[in-house]
Motif scaffolding. Structure first.
Motif, mmCIF file in Angstrom:
data_model
loop_
_atom_site.group_PDB
_atom_site.id
_atom_site.type_symbol
_atom_site.label_atom_id
_atom_site.label_comp_id
_atom_site.label_asym_id
_atom_site.label_seq_id
_atom_site.Cartn_x
_atom_site.Cartn_y
_atom_site.Cartn_z
ATOM 1 N N PRO A 63 0.834 -1.209 0.000
ATOM 2 C CA PRO A 63 0.000 0.000 0.000
ATOM 3 C C PRO A 63 0.871 1.262 0.000
ATOM 4 O O PRO A 63 2.006 1.249 0.482
ATOM 5 C CB PRO A 63 -0.784 -0.092 1.306
ATOM 6 N N LEU A 64 0.329 2.335 -0.535
ATOM 7 C CA LEU A 64 1.078 3.586 -0.620
ATOM 8 C C LEU A 64 1.545 4.080 0.746
ATOM 9 O O LEU A 64 2.648 4.606 0.864
ATOM 10 C CB LEU A 64 0.235 4.657 -1.309
ATOM 11 N N LYS A 139 4.769 -2.541 -14.601
ATOM 12 C CA LYS A 139 3.783 -1.470 -14.464
ATOM 13 C C LYS A 139 3.384 -1.356 -12.992
ATOM 14 O O LYS A 139 2.996 -2.343 -12.363
ATOM 15 C CB LYS A 139 2.547 -1.767 -15.313
ATOM 16 N N PRO A 140 3.469 -0.137 -12.434
ATOM 17 C CA PRO A 140 3.110 0.012 -11.021
ATOM 18 C C PRO A 140 1.596 -0.038 -10.817
ATOM 19 O O PRO A 140 0.820 0.407 -11.653
ATOM 20 C CB PRO A 140 3.658 1.396 -10.667
ATOM 21 N N HIS A 141 1.206 -0.608 -9.710
ATOM 22 C CA HIS A 141 -0.187 -0.615 -9.273
ATOM 23 C C HIS A 141 -0.192 -0.002 -7.892
ATOM 24 O O HIS A 141 0.423 -0.532 -6.979
ATOM 25 C CB HIS A 141 -0.748 -2.044 -9.238
ATOM 26 N N PHE A 142 -0.867 1.130 -7.746
ATOM 27 C CA PHE A 142 -0.838 1.856 -6.506
ATOM 28 C C PHE A 142 -2.082 1.521 -5.679
ATOM 29 O O PHE A 142 -3.197 1.624 -6.178
ATOM 30 C CB PHE A 142 -0.759 3.360 -6.779
ATOM 31 N N TYR A 143 -1.863 1.137 -4.436
ATOM 32 C CA TYR A 143 -2.930 0.763 -3.512
ATOM 33 C C TYR A 143 -2.897 1.692 -2.317
ATOM 34 O O TYR A 143 -1.837 1.947 -1.760
ATOM 35 C CB TYR A 143 -2.766 -0.666 -3.021
ATOM 36 N N VAL A 144 -4.053 2.181 -1.904
ATOM 37 C CA VAL A 144 -4.115 3.055 -0.737
ATOM 38 C C VAL A 144 -3.997 2.232 0.540
ATOM 39 O O VAL A 144 -3.260 2.579 1.453
ATOM 40 C CB VAL A 144 -5.407 3.897 -0.744
ATOM 41 N N LEU A 145 -4.724 1.151 0.645
ATOM 42 C CA LEU A 145 -4.702 0.312 1.857
ATOM 43 C C LEU A 145 -4.163 -1.066 1.584
ATOM 44 O O LEU A 145 -4.252 -1.667 0.618
ATOM 45 C CB LEU A 145 -6.089 0.206 2.467
#
Length: 145
Positions: A63-64, A139-145
């Motif tokens: 997560p970010l 490829k980046p995958h951005f996750y908040v949690l």
């Protein structure tokens, strides 16, 4: 030969992100403070490299908030080390946080750690997107949690 190509690609990538991060941070300092110092170019470059490569090393799976926290700790440690060298040992007085709350020897402080976390978030996005588009990294995958 394949190993030489991969090594050359990684060196190019490190130099690109270091130069980009250094240039952007140096320019931000000029815009907001009216001056900067070459050590801030070095520090900004290392920060963007870390923003990018910490995400790559974990496959952009965290997560970010974890990435931001890790990078804030790294950048704060780098800022403290740089501050001790350029401000205390070399007496160049590039910055002084002595008047800020929750500061340590005038070299780091909590308010600027919080401010830098916003720049770090942008650095993580920028590093992930550019490494994918320019260097064909995952490829980046951005996750908040």
């Amino acid at each position: 030969m394949d190993k030489i190509k991969r090594t050359s690609k990684k060196i190019s990538e490190y130099l690109f992100f270091w130069t980009l991060g250094g240039s952007v941070y140096y320019l931000l300092e000029i815009l907001f403070r009216g001056f900067s110092h070459w050590s801030m170019f070095v520090l900004g470059g290392l920060a963007l490299c870390f923003c990018t490569f910490q995400g790559q090393s974990m496959g952009w799976s965290e997560p970010l908030w974890v990435q931001i926290f890790r990078t804030v700790i790294f950048v704060t440690a780098l800022e403290f080390t740089t501050g001790i060298i350029v401000n205390k040992w070399l007496h160049l007085y590039v910055w002084d946080y002595s008047d800020q709350p929750f500061q340590l020897w005038g070299q780091i402080c909590v308010p600027f750690m919080i401010l830098f976390s916003g720049l770090i978030l942008l650095g993580i996005f920028l590093g992930g997107i550019l490494s994918h588009h320019i260097y064909r990294e995952e490829k980046p995958h951005f996750y908040v949690l």
